[in-house]
Motif scaffolding. Structure first.
Motif, short mmCIF file in Angstrom:
data_model
loop_
_atom_site.label_atom_id
_atom_site.label_comp_id
_atom_site.label_asym_id
_atom_site.label_seq_id
_atom_site.Cartn_x
_atom_site.Cartn_y
_atom_site.Cartn_z
N TRP A 233 0.87 -1.22 0.08
CA TRP A 233 -0.09 0.08 -0.01
C TRP A 233 0.97 1.17 -0.10
O TRP A 233 1.50 1.47 1.02
N GLY A 234 1.11 1.92 -1.04
CA GLY A 234 2.11 2.92 -1.28
C GLY A 234 3.63 2.44 -0.92
O GLY A 234 3.72 1.39 -1.65
N ASP A 235 4.14 3.03 -0.17
CA ASP A 235 5.35 2.53 0.49
C ASP A 235 5.29 1.69 1.84
O ASP A 235 6.45 1.60 2.51
N LYS A 236 4.17 1.17 2.04
CA LYS A 236 4.09 0.23 3.09
C LYS A 236 3.72 -0.82 2.75
O LYS A 236 3.19 -1.25 1.70
N LEU B 207 11.99 3.34 -7.90
CA LEU B 207 12.58 4.76 -7.70
C LEU B 207 11.46 5.72 -7.37
O LEU B 207 11.62 6.64 -6.58
N GLN B 208 10.54 5.76 -8.25
CA GLN B 208 9.54 6.86 -8.16
C GLN B 208 8.83 6.61 -6.85
O GLN B 208 8.20 7.60 -6.28
N LEU B 209 8.68 5.45 -6.39
CA LEU B 209 7.98 5.24 -4.80
C LEU B 209 8.72 5.56 -3.72
O LEU B 209 8.25 5.94 -2.92
N GLY C 173 12.37 6.84 -3.86
CA GLY C 173 13.42 7.67 -4.06
C GLY C 173 14.87 6.91 -4.03
O GLY C 173 14.77 5.88 -3.63
N ASN C 174 15.92 7.72 -4.36
CA ASN C 174 17.02 7.20 -4.63
C ASN C 174 17.68 6.55 -3.32
O ASN C 174 18.16 5.44 -3.20
N GLU C 175 17.71 7.17 -2.15
CA GLU C 175 18.30 6.72 -0.93
C GLU C 175 17.62 5.59 -0.45
O GLU C 175 18.41 4.56 0.15
N ARG C 176 16.23 5.63 -0.41
CA ARG C 176 15.78 4.32 0.03
C ARG C 176 15.87 3.01 -0.96
O ARG C 176 15.85 1.88 -0.40
N PHE C 177 15.71 3.52 -2.27
CA PHE C 177 15.97 2.37 -3.19
C PHE C 177 17.15 1.67 -2.84
O PHE C 177 17.45 0.54 -3.11
N ASP C 178 18.35 2.48 -2.48
CA ASP C 178 19.73 1.98 -2.48
C ASP C 178 19.80 1.00 -1.17
O ASP C 178 20.63 0.07 -1.25
#
Length: 234
Positions: free
Chosen positions: A109-112, A156-158, A160-165
């Protein structure tokens, strides 16, 4: 992610987001706080809440904060009754229990990650339906498994760069091996997750597994795949 050719109706989207956010809150929420959480104008959220009150989906307490109303319980019951996934998963997992580890089914659900079923060894099976907390997708093994089915640009859209890394390595592992894995504070305690239902974008996991070697890992994966296959009817 689902792409649509037509312009989506933002009013409906905003209303559902407000209702979901309110339903997920452990405490009543005021209009301004809800507007802050969903990043919408206060006037927009106020209009949505008044409409939801008219429908019985939300009610106000004595402090004028909002909480789920009687109609949302009807919607919840109808949703579970109409869910092919839940109707298949519930009896299989109930028969699988009791075990000395956790069994979970979750969706994005989104980023959760929202856990539809979260069966703890110390709780009754009925309580597994009440443990519907939201977890950061990057901190959830089910979340990593679900992310592994998405394209990198969607992630990445969901996130962002930092959390994706933070999750790129476990996502790559899941894509290569077909399952996600997380080792917890104790080196022998692990969570493993596999896809359960591609159509509903759901995954299933076993956690609190005390795995000491590759043989025990293979045995745990075998149990998880067998449980998954029983649910999907293979």
């Amino acid at each position: 992610m689902i792409s649509v050719s037509a312009q989506p109706n933002q009013s409906i989207i905003h209303g559902i987001i407000c209702l979901q956010t309110l339903a997920a809150s452990p405490v009543p929420v005021g209009c301004r706080e809800l507007a802050r959480q969903v990043d919408l104008p206060v006037m927009t959220v106020n209009r949505i809440l008044r409409t939801l009150m008219y429908m019985g989906m939300v009610v106000q307490n004595e402090k004028k904060s909002y909480l789920p109303g009687p109609a949302i319980h009807v919607l919840a019951a109808q949703s579970i009754h109409g869910s092919e996934l839940m109707n298949r998963a519930l009896p299989v997992i109930e028969n699988y229990l009791p075990v000395n580890h956790i069994v979970s089914v979750g969706v994005l659900w989104g980023d959760k990650v929202s856990y539809l079923i979260h069966a703890l060894p110390e709780h009754s099976f009925s309580q597994s339906l009440l443990n519907n907390h939201l977890f950061d997708v990057t901190q959830s093994t089910i979340g990593v498994m679900l992310l592994s089915r998405m394209k990198d640009e969607e992630i990445l859209q969901l996130l962002g760069n930092e959390r994706f890394d933070e999750v790129k390595e476990p996502i790559d592992f899941a894509r290569i091996n077909g399952y996600a894995s997380r080792v917890h504070s104790s080196p022998q305690e692990r969570t493993i997750a596999v896809m359960l239902d591609e159509k509903n974008h759901a995954a299933i996991a076993l956690s609190r597994l005390h795995i000491r070697d590759e043989n025990e890992l293979e045995a745990s994966l075998k149990s998880l795949y067998e449980l998954r296959d029983k649910i999907i009817g293979q």
